[in-house]
Write a protein that holds these residues in place. Structure first.
Motif, mmCIF file in Angstrom:
data_model
loop_
_atom_site.group_PDB
_atom_site.id
_atom_site.type_symbol
_atom_site.label_atom_id
_atom_site.label_comp_id
_atom_site.label_asym_id
_atom_site.label_seq_id
_atom_site.Cartn_x
_atom_site.Cartn_y
_atom_site.Cartn_z
ATOM 1 N N VAL A 68 0.838 -1.205 0.000
ATOM 2 C CA VAL A 68 0.000 0.000 0.000
ATOM 3 C C VAL A 68 0.871 1.251 0.000
ATOM 4 C CG1 VAL A 68 -1.695 1.325 1.320
ATOM 5 C CG2 VAL A 68 -1.946 -1.150 1.102
ATOM 6 N N GLY A 69 1.938 1.247 0.789
ATOM 7 C CA GLY A 69 2.830 2.392 0.826
ATOM 8 C C GLY A 69 3.454 2.683 -0.528
ATOM 9 N N ARG A 70 3.877 1.628 -1.235
ATOM 10 C CA ARG A 70 4.457 1.826 -2.564
ATOM 11 C C ARG A 70 3.416 2.356 -3.538
ATOM 12 N NH1 ARG A 70 6.741 -3.306 -1.566
ATOM 13 N NH2 ARG A 70 5.299 -4.220 -3.090
ATOM 14 N N VAL A 71 2.187 1.831 -3.456
ATOM 15 C CA VAL A 71 1.124 2.285 -4.360
ATOM 16 C C VAL A 71 0.839 3.765 -4.137
ATOM 17 C CG1 VAL A 71 -1.336 2.081 -4.879
ATOM 18 C CG2 VAL A 71 0.065 0.021 -4.660
ATOM 19 N N LEU A 72 0.777 4.189 -2.872
ATOM 20 C CA LEU A 72 0.484 5.592 -2.571
ATOM 21 C C LEU A 72 1.569 6.529 -3.075
ATOM 22 C CD1 LEU A 72 -0.959 5.288 1.059
ATOM 23 C CD2 LEU A 72 -2.223 5.691 -1.062
ATOM 24 N N THR A 73 2.790 6.046 -3.184
ATOM 25 C CA THR A 73 3.897 6.872 -3.694
ATOM 26 C C THR A 73 4.104 6.700 -5.193
ATOM 27 O OG1 THR A 73 5.500 5.138 -3.152
ATOM 28 C CG2 THR A 73 5.075 6.829 -1.480
ATOM 29 N N GLY A 74 3.220 5.903 -5.853
ATOM 30 C CA GLY A 74 3.339 5.700 -7.294
ATOM 31 C C GLY A 74 4.319 4.627 -7.695
ATOM 32 N N ASP A 75 4.856 3.887 -6.719
ATOM 33 C CA ASP A 75 5.792 2.811 -7.018
ATOM 34 C C ASP A 75 5.005 1.515 -7.172
ATOM 35 O OD1 ASP A 75 7.835 1.037 -7.286
ATOM 36 O OD2 ASP A 75 8.653 1.280 -5.261
ATOM 37 N N LEU A 76 4.806 1.077 -8.410
ATOM 38 C CA LEU A 76 4.034 -0.121 -8.693
ATOM 39 C C LEU A 76 4.917 -1.336 -8.944
ATOM 40 C CD1 LEU A 76 1.371 1.520 -11.048
ATOM 41 C CD2 LEU A 76 1.173 1.040 -8.603
#
Length: 323
Positions: A68-76
């Motif tokens: 979730v943290g990566r998704v929120l920062t745009g890191d997919l």
């Protein structure tokens, strides 16, 4: 109005939370990322090191929090197949899909609304019967069949239009567009028409049904009794009220076009997100599959939010209720 928007925003967040959970399940439990990314002759120690580098040795709740943290920062994440950031791949393919969807939507509205109005105003004419018959064929024919037939006629037999690809494109920053080149516009015709045909039929039948219902209402009879011009009654009174369901359906169909342009993009080898997803499924590229699901979910909830706002702008009664 503010309360309605806040409620819709809260619903949007809950839906995206559920979509994120489903995307995490796909990424974590559909296939083994370590097995996919490892060499065939990798040792157990190398697989364990890769598992640790990917964070797969952590508890599931920790993995989900990091996801979730990566998704929120745009890191997919990175694509297993291309070994590139998934966000970069989506940024490359997104313009092609959006241009295709925009053109298909404009075609569907430009043809579906006038045809629906005509069929409602002249229900017994031979042209109306012909339009309805053709629409039945259009709504029952699979998209890939329509695409292949158009390729056969306009590309193979007549040689008027290209059968695949996007043509020449122009870069405008990170965005690429085929609207500014002749080959780009020619390449856009067949896939956009293929994608729009079903929507034309759907919108035409919806507008026809709503117009017939509105034209039989009391306030339309009163307007006619007052001697108002027929054009004013049809355009300003009947059509405006008949378009309310069309706004909802069109908004949902835009999301559906983005999500399900896969078939059209595959038939025409259109380098958009649908083709990217098909390739990801073929190679079990889990980060791309999860990112595609997240993107489609975000587009659906965003479009629904936009439809609610447009509804409030078009229908004053909604603003009164929300006040």
């Amino acid at each position: 109005m503010i309360r309605v928007l806040l409620a819709r925003a809260a619903q949007m967040l809950m839906v995206m939370a559920a979509v994120t959970a489903v995307a995490f399940v796909i990424f974590r439990y559909v296939g083994d990322p370590v097995l996919i990314m490892s060499r065939e002759d990798a040792t157990p120690a190398e697989k364990a090191a890769l598992s640790q580098a990917l964070g797969l040795d952590q508890p599931v709740i920790v993995q989900f929090g990091r996801f979730v943290g990566r998704v929120l920062t745009g890191d997919l994440g990175n694509s297993f197949r291309n070994q590139r950031p998934v966000s970069g791949l989506i940024a490359e393919r997104l313009p092609a899909t959006l241009e295709l969807v925009i053109v298909a939507t404009v075609l569907a509205l430009a043809l579906g609304i006038p045809l629906g109005v005509y069929c409602a105003l002249k229900p017994d004419s031979w042209l109306t019967r012909s339009i309805q018959t053709i629409s039945l064929i259009g709504i029952s024919t699979p998209t890939f069949v329509t695409g292949i037939v158009l390729i056969l006629i306009f590309s193979v037999w007549l040689k008027w239009l290209p059968s695949f690809g996007r043509g020449d494109v122009v870069k405008l920053g990170w965005w690429t567009t085929g609207f500014l080149t002749a080959s780009g516009l020619r390449s856009l015709v067949l896939p956009s028409v293929t994608l729009a045909l079903f929507q034309v039929t759907l919108i035409m039948r919806l507008v026809r049904a709503e117009m017939i219902d509105v034209l039989s209402s009391d306030y339309i009879r009163y307007a006619r009794a007052r001697g108002l011009p027929a054009g004013y009654i049809h355009r300003k009174l009947a059509l405006r009220n008949a378009l309310m369901p069309v706004i909802t359906v069109t908004g949902l169909q835009i999301g559906a076009l983005i999500a399900f342009a896969i078939v059209t993009e595959t038939v025409f080898q259109w380098p958009g997100m649908g083709l990217l997803f098909i390739q990801a499924v073929s190679f079990v590229d889990l980060p791309v599959m999860a990112a595609y699901l997240l993107f489609v979910g975000f587009m659906f909830v965003s479009i629904n939010m936009a439809v609610d706002i447009i509804y409030a702008l078009v229908d004053p009664r909604l603003r009164t209720r929300a006040a």
